[in-house]
Design an enzyme around this catalytic site. Structure first.
Site, mmCIF file in Angstrom:
data_model
loop_
_atom_site.group_PDB
_atom_site.id
_atom_site.type_symbol
_atom_site.label_atom_id
_atom_site.label_comp_id
_atom_site.label_asym_id
_atom_site.label_seq_id
_atom_site.Cartn_x
_atom_site.Cartn_y
_atom_site.Cartn_z
ATOM 1 N N ASP A 85 0.881 -1.360 0.085
ATOM 2 C CA ASP A 85 -0.044 0.159 0.016
ATOM 3 C C ASP A 85 0.874 1.357 0.084
ATOM 4 O O ASP A 85 0.377 2.248 -0.350
ATOM 5 C CB ASP A 85 -0.994 0.107 1.239
ATOM 6 C CG ASP A 85 -0.309 0.082 2.496
ATOM 7 O OD1 ASP A 85 0.514 -0.629 3.083
ATOM 8 O OD2 ASP A 85 -0.373 1.322 3.252
ATOM 9 N N GLU A 476 5.129 10.074 2.818
ATOM 10 C CA GLU A 476 4.779 8.690 2.318
ATOM 11 C C GLU A 476 3.663 8.466 1.319
ATOM 12 O O GLU A 476 2.575 9.219 1.298
ATOM 13 C CB GLU A 476 4.261 7.802 3.838
ATOM 14 C CG GLU A 476 4.242 6.387 3.145
ATOM 15 C CD GLU A 476 3.902 5.373 4.400
ATOM 16 O OE1 GLU A 476 4.293 4.156 4.462
ATOM 17 O OE2 GLU A 476 3.720 5.986 5.495
#
Length: 496
Positions: A85, A476
């Site tokens: 992810d 991120e």
């Protein structure tokens, strides 16, 4: 009726002027001359990012250099494939399924605008749907996670060196997870539409599996956070409940199959499963706004008047995003970026903008506008709002920075991503152990491996961005940031 993207009509002139000024401030570019973005280049890179997030054995002609060096080492017990992810080495099924759903929706609505990138987008969907088929191969069981997140997050190491626990977690009849199972069913159903004409046999397989997984999710109700709390919380803990995922799955099954039973399920469970709750939320955990927009397409086409309440909810969602009258939970930064407190903000920016664009198209085809109290919002206005968010991501912001790695002259250099930040095996053949990677994590140097197309969490509410790995909420990237952005970039590449 509004005649252009900046007009708002209202019966109270002062309010109309105030709202129009608010919109002008947010829709106009930061510079006197608007930037002309290469949406085709951004689209190509946004899809390329998914190759860098792949797990398992790669096809021989992978176009992403980082994918070539990273993913072969990311073997996940007996469940290989799928996507990671974000910047860690855990495979979380909930956000992966949502990513697959949104990639599919991007193709369903905007695939005709993708040009030569359409085939790559379809491949990205199939990489996800192939894994979801494997994860649901056993009836009444869904494998929902590979890897122990606590063990993984305690290390900063390359996937080639990964030696953390690769525990496989599942839900079943005794340990239900209607939320992740419902999202998985939605993803399989949405993907079945993508492959309906491209590969009918595969499409049928996906749809049949979606039906079976949905039946399991509905029959054995419960949140996977309760069944697997230590494994999934606080990482992808479902705080919103599983009810929205059941409606979301039913909506996609109805769209994919046109079966009456799903229409009746939605009508019967609309109130019970709280379809009108938190209408301005949409993401891997909360599907309410997406449900309302998706179902409203049928209403606006005159095919489903019995679902008119969903259109009312969708209209309410649109109004909650309008600058000047937006909901307290939805704010705008001084530079014009949608901002919602908590977590990685860019996931909200791309998912909410995707719904703005999708709903604007549905309204356009029906020749409708959205009533918002004393004013109305035209489809053109919604498109401008969505485009303003995309342009902000690509560099029209106070810092003049693109938040997509590899796009434009200035972009994040120190993203929170293990594979990107650690030296390659070619550059550093010796093993880098769990804690030996910490100096690379804390280093002020740019990442040695460019993860092209990755969109990071983005700036804070005042448009400031640290470009530092430890600030993971800002630095991120995630797959569910990029998935809806694919559809947005496809549309604006054809309608700049």
């Amino acid at each position: 009726m509004a005649r252009n993207g900046l007009s708002l009509l209202g019966s109270v002139p002062a309010l109309r002027v105030l709202l129009t000024l608010s919109l002008l401030l947010l829709l106009l570019p930061l510079h006197s001359i608007a930037s002309r973005h290469d949406y085709n280049d951004a689209l190509r890179k946004s899809i390329l990012f998914f190759e860098g997030q792949r797990s398992g054995k790669l096809p021989p002609r992978s176009t992403c250099p980082m994918a070539q060096r990273l993913r072969l080492a990311r073997r996940s017990h007996c469940r290989t494939g799928g996507y990671y992810d974000a910047g860690d080495n855990v495979k979380f099924g909930f956000p992966m399924a949502f990513t697959t759903t949104l990639l599919s929706w991007s193709i369903i609505d905007f695939g005709r605008n993708m040009g030569p990138e359409l085939s790559n987008a379809v491949k990205s969907v199939k990489w996800g749907s192939d894994y979801l088929l494997k994860a649901t191969a056993v009836p009444d069981v869904v494998f929902v996670q590979v890897g122990d997140a606590y063990s993984d997050h305690n290390c900063w190491e390359r996937p080639e060196d990964m030696d953390t626990l690769r525990t496989v977690y599942k839900i079943d009849r005794a340990h239900p997870g209607s939320d992740v199972a419902g999202e998985t069913a939605a993803a399989l159903a949405a993907a079945s539409i993508v492959f309906r004409s491209r590969d009918p046999a595969y499409s049928t397989l996906l749809l049949n599996r979606a039906v079976r997984v949905f039946e399991f999710a509905d029959r054995h109700r419960g949140a996977y956070s309760a069944s697997l709390r230590r494994a999934v919380c606080p990482f992808y803990c479902d705080v919103n409940g599983y009810q929205d995922e059941l409606l979301w799955a039913a909506a996609w099954l109805h769209k994919a199959s046109r079966r009456r039973e799903y229409r009746e399920y939605i009508a019967k469970n609309e109130v019970i499963l709280r379809a009108g709750d938190t209408i301005n939320e949409f993401g891997w955990d909360n599907k309410h706004a997406g449900i309302n927009v998706l179902i409203s397409k049928e209403v606006l086409r005159g095919r489903a008047d019995y679902f008119s309440s969903f259109q009312q909810n969708a209209d309410g969602f649109i109004c909650s995003l309008l600058p000047g009258i937006s909901h307290p939970q939805v704010q705008y930064s001084p530079g014009g970026l949608i901002f919602k407190a908590g977590g990685s903000n860019m996931q909200h920016v791309t998912s909410l903008s995707f719904l703005l664009l999708a709903y604007s198209n549905y309204l356009s085809h029906a020749n409708k506008v959205v009533p918002c109290g004393e004013t109305t919002a035209s489809p053109a206005l919604l498109k401008r709002l969505a485009q303003r968010q995309v342009n902000y991501i690509l560099g029209d912001n106070p810092l003049g920075m693109s938040y997509m790695v590899g796009y434009g002259p200035r972009y994040p250099q120190r993203i929170h991503h293990r594979g990107s930040s650690l030296p390659s095996v070619l550059a550093h053949p010796a093993r880098i152990a769990c804690k030996a990677g910490s100096p690379y994590f804390l280093s002020p140097n740019p990442n040695p491996n460019l993860l092209v197309g990755a969109v990071v969490g983005g700036p804070n509410s005042s448009d400031a961005f640290p470009d530092s790995r430890p600030f993971f909420q800002e630095s991120e990237p995630t797959t569910y940031i990029n998935a809806p952005l694919v559809g947005l970039l496809a549309y604006f590449s054809a309608h700049p």
